[in-house]
Design a protein around this motif. Structure first.
Motif, PDB file in Angstrom:
ATOM      1  N   PRO A  57       3.377   7.605  -6.527  1.00  7.46           N
ATOM      2  CA  PRO A  57       4.230   8.877  -6.906  1.00  7.46           C
ATOM      3  C   PRO A  57       3.967  10.140  -6.294  1.00  7.46           C
ATOM      4  N   GLY A  58       4.875  10.978  -6.070  1.00  9.02           N
ATOM      5  CA  GLY A  58       4.536  12.042  -5.262  1.00  9.02           C
ATOM      6  C   GLY A  58       3.967  12.418  -3.984  1.00  9.02           C
ATOM      7  N   ASN A  59       4.066  11.100  -3.285  1.00  8.32           N
ATOM      8  CA  ASN A  59       3.214  11.016  -1.964  1.00  8.32           C
ATOM      9  C   ASN A  59       4.284  11.024  -0.978  1.00  8.32           C
TER      10      ASN A  59
ATOM     11  N   LYS B 165       0.787  -1.028  -0.023  1.00 13.15           N
ATOM     12  CA  LYS B 165       0.159  -0.050   0.061  1.00 13.15           C
ATOM     13  C   LYS B 165       0.717   1.403  -0.071  1.00 13.15           C
ATOM     14  N   LEU B 166       1.841   1.132   0.681  1.00 12.06           N
ATOM     15  CA  LEU B 166       2.665   2.452   1.243  1.00 12.06           C
ATOM     16  C   LEU B 166       3.976   2.490   0.153  1.00 12.06           C
ATOM     17  N   HIS B 167       4.322   1.414  -0.518  1.00 13.20           N
ATOM     18  CA  HIS B 167       5.533   1.665  -1.506  1.00 13.20           C
ATOM     19  C   HIS B 167       5.804   2.955  -2.161  1.00 13.20           C
TER      20      HIS B 167
ATOM     21  N   ARG C 196       1.520   3.560 -12.751  1.00 13.84           N
ATOM     22  CA  ARG C 196       2.104   4.732 -12.075  1.00 13.84           C
ATOM     23  C   ARG C 196       2.008   5.757 -13.186  1.00 13.84           C
ATOM     24  N   GLU C 197       2.377   5.395 -14.362  1.00 12.24           N
ATOM     25  CA  GLU C 197       2.763   6.889 -15.331  1.00 12.24           C
ATOM     26  C   GLU C 197       1.084   7.352 -15.446  1.00 12.24           C
ATOM     27  N   ARG C 198       0.128   6.243 -15.462  1.00  7.39           N
ATOM     28  CA  ARG C 198      -1.301   6.867 -15.693  1.00  7.39           C
ATOM     29  C   ARG C 198      -1.601   7.744 -14.255  1.00  7.39           C
ATOM     30  N   MET C 199      -1.159   7.290 -13.257  1.00 10.53           N
ATOM     31  CA  MET C 199      -1.389   7.864 -12.080  1.00 10.53           C
ATOM     32  C   MET C 199      -0.766   9.368 -12.100  1.00 10.53           C
ATOM     33  N   GLU C 200       0.414   9.341 -12.545  1.00 15.43           N
ATOM     34  CA  GLU C 200       1.082  10.661 -12.654  1.00 15.43           C
ATOM     35  C   GLU C 200       0.502  11.599 -13.482  1.00 15.43           C
ATOM     36  N   GLN C 201      -0.041  11.004 -14.636  1.00 17.51           N
ATOM     37  CA  GLN C 201      -0.931  11.808 -15.554  1.00 17.51           C
ATOM     38  C   GLN C 201      -2.052  12.605 -15.122  1.00 17.51           C
TER      39      GLN C 201
ATOM     40  N   ARG D  30      16.183   1.517 -11.102  1.00 14.39           N
ATOM     41  CA  ARG D  30      16.070   1.437  -9.580  1.00 14.39           C
ATOM     42  C   ARG D  30      14.688   1.065  -9.099  1.00 14.39           C
ATOM     43  N   ARG D  31      13.721   1.710  -9.928  1.00 11.63           N
ATOM     44  CA  ARG D  31      12.484   1.528  -9.380  1.00 11.63           C
ATOM     45  C   ARG D  31      12.044  -0.221  -9.682  1.00 11.63           C
ATOM     46  N   ILE D  32      12.450  -0.429 -10.715  1.00  9.05           N
ATOM     47  CA  ILE D  32      12.069  -1.800 -11.223  1.00  9.05           C
ATOM     48  C   ILE D  32      12.717  -2.808 -10.035  1.00  9.05           C
ATOM     49  N   VAL D  33      14.062  -2.500  -9.645  1.00 12.47           N
ATOM     50  CA  VAL D  33      14.807  -3.377  -8.732  1.00 12.47           C
ATOM     51  C   VAL D  33      14.025  -3.175  -7.506  1.00 12.47           C
TER      52      VAL D  33
END
Lengths: 338, 108
Positions: free
Chosen positions: A40-42, A33-35, B87-92, B64-67
């Motif tokens: 992103p951005g949190n 949940k928190l990773h 994640r990309e969709r979320m950022e958008q 790094r994110r993948i790892v």
């Protein structure tokens, strides 16, 4: 200084008598949940993630959990915690706190002072299973534009924490606290070396010195040292597009009208430049290949912005001549306006 | 006090490009593993001319994110791909939301 007590059971939301599987399940659920990579951005999630990591580090390790439980149940999260006397061998001051380069390292794993007070620094112990390589250390280096153009050298001194040679890192010798390191198991040595900053380095670029970062544990290699390069603002030249320089060139009105040859400073020294007749203020001239050196070879361009300046206290003769021009000239600078 | 000289082995700006070796070095990931990530479509070179594909600096953080996702959450590669895409969709969406908020704020 008092340290805030942390309730690891509360952080993971498990009972004090929860077994290892329950701890693991609770941690996994919260980690998903928190990773930070799924939030992103949190920033709040990131902080929270660090807390559950720390809680998991302790509660999933029977030895650490036992030591934590020994503190007793009277503590509540956020209470001021002062370590009992005699526990001094657990204190470890880390010489030179480390940061991941660009704030984007491999793990979100800095632990709280509370953790370090009870379990010591992160070296030794069961540790993080995934990373025993030393931390990368980021630092900054400021150079002049001139140095960026020609290359520079910097002597760097960094504190390095090494395993105490007297006690081999155990902190005890002959059954007593090691006198050489006062029980920390490590000693700090200042390491000095020279870093060559290459010619043509750009502002905000990063220089990497391999193997000069934090010490690794368990015989693993050291981390790397990163320098972020800052080029100091120059009194004369401004930087644009990475390797082009820009300079204001003050001209007398008659130099701009009649054309002239003027001496212009460049990073390679002064240069004669021809200003064509009829040049306007604000106009940009380009000296090709006279800008900042590029790392790949070659040089950027130097842009020269013409700036017409006028004498604020003209002589009588100048005033006379200018009046004559004013009377004679048919020049209409605002032609086209109504 | 030892006084050795160190040459810089690579340097970078936002706009520079890294080859496979440099990328592996910067992210602390084995080059072969990176090649596997590329096969799975987790990572794309910006220029793929053989023999030396080039990567943007942003690839370091992505690696790094993948790892981290694999290591911290035990996600497998197809799972990582899904997470990165979401994640990309979320950022958008966050960006869009932010823009809408600003617009309604300036009207009100």
């Amino acid at each position: 200084m008092p340290i805030k007590f942390r309730d690891y059971y509360e952080t993971l939301g498990v009972a004090r008598n929860a077994d290892q599987d329950e701890v693991k399940r609770a941690y996994r659920k919260l980690a998903r949940k928190l990773h930070p990579d799924v939030n992103p951005g949190n920033k709040v999630a990131e902080e929270h993630f660090k807390e559950i990591n720390e809680a998991n580090e302790v509660l999933s390790d029977p030895e650490k959990r036992r030591r934590y439980d020994e503190l007793g149940t009277a503590w509540k999260a956020g209470m001021d915690y002062t370590p009992p006397p005699g526990g001094a061998e657990d204190f470890r001051t880390q010489a030179g706190r480390t940061r991941q380069p660009f704030g984007a390292g491999d793990q979100f794993g800095s632990f709280s002072d509370f953790f370090e007070t009870i379990f010591g620094g992160r070296r030794g112990g069961a540790g993080f299973e995934f990373s025993s390589r030393g931390a990368d250390v980021e630092s900054e280096v400021s150079i002049t534009l001139e140095e960026a153009h020609r290359g520079a050298k910097r002597v760097v001194r960094i504190p390095v924490e090494e395993i105490c040679p007297a006690c081999g890192g155990s902190g005890t010798k002959d059954g007593k606290t090691c006198p050489a390191c006062q029980g920390t198991g490590s000693e700090t040595r200042v390491e000095s070396f020279t870093v060559n900053i290459p010619r043509g380095v750009q502002d905000e670029s990063v220089i990497r010195v391999p193997g000069k970062g934090g010490a690794g544990s368990g015989g693993a290699s050291r981390g790397d040292l990163y320098f972020r390069v800052h080029i100091q603002p120059d009194g004369l030249f401004r930087l644009r597009n990475g390797s082009d320089t820009e300079l204001d060139l003050p001209l007398a009105p008659w130099e701009a009208i009649l054309g002239s040859t003027v001496k212009v400073p460049t990073l390679d020294g002064p240069l004669e430049m021809r200003v064509p007749p009829g040049s306007q203020g604000g106009q940009m001239l380009r000296l090709r290949g006279k800008g900042l050196a590029k790392q790949a070879g070659g040089q950027g361009d130097q842009y020269v912005r013409l700036k017409i300046v006028v004498p604020t206290k003209p002589t009588e003769k100048e005033t006379e001549l200018l009046k004559e021009i004013a009377a004679e000239s048919g020049f209409e600078p605002r032609k086209g306006w109504n | 006090m030892d006084d050795a000289h160190y040459e810089v082995i690579f340097w970078q700006t936002e706009h520079s490009r890294l080859n496979l070796r440099e990328l592996a070095d910067a992210a602390g990931v084995h080059p072969e593993l990176i090649e596997r990530f590329i096969e799975y479509g987790l990572l794309e070179p910006v220029a793929s001319e053989a023999p030396d594909p080039l990567f943007a600096i942003s690839a370091i953080e992505r690696l790094r994110r993948i790892v981290r996702l694999r290591r911290d959450l035990g996600v497998n590669l197809p799972g990582v791909a899904v997470i990165l895409e979401m994640r990309e969709r979320m950022e958008q969406l966050q960006k869009d939301l932010e823009r809408l908020r600003r617009r309604s704020g300036s009207e009100g």
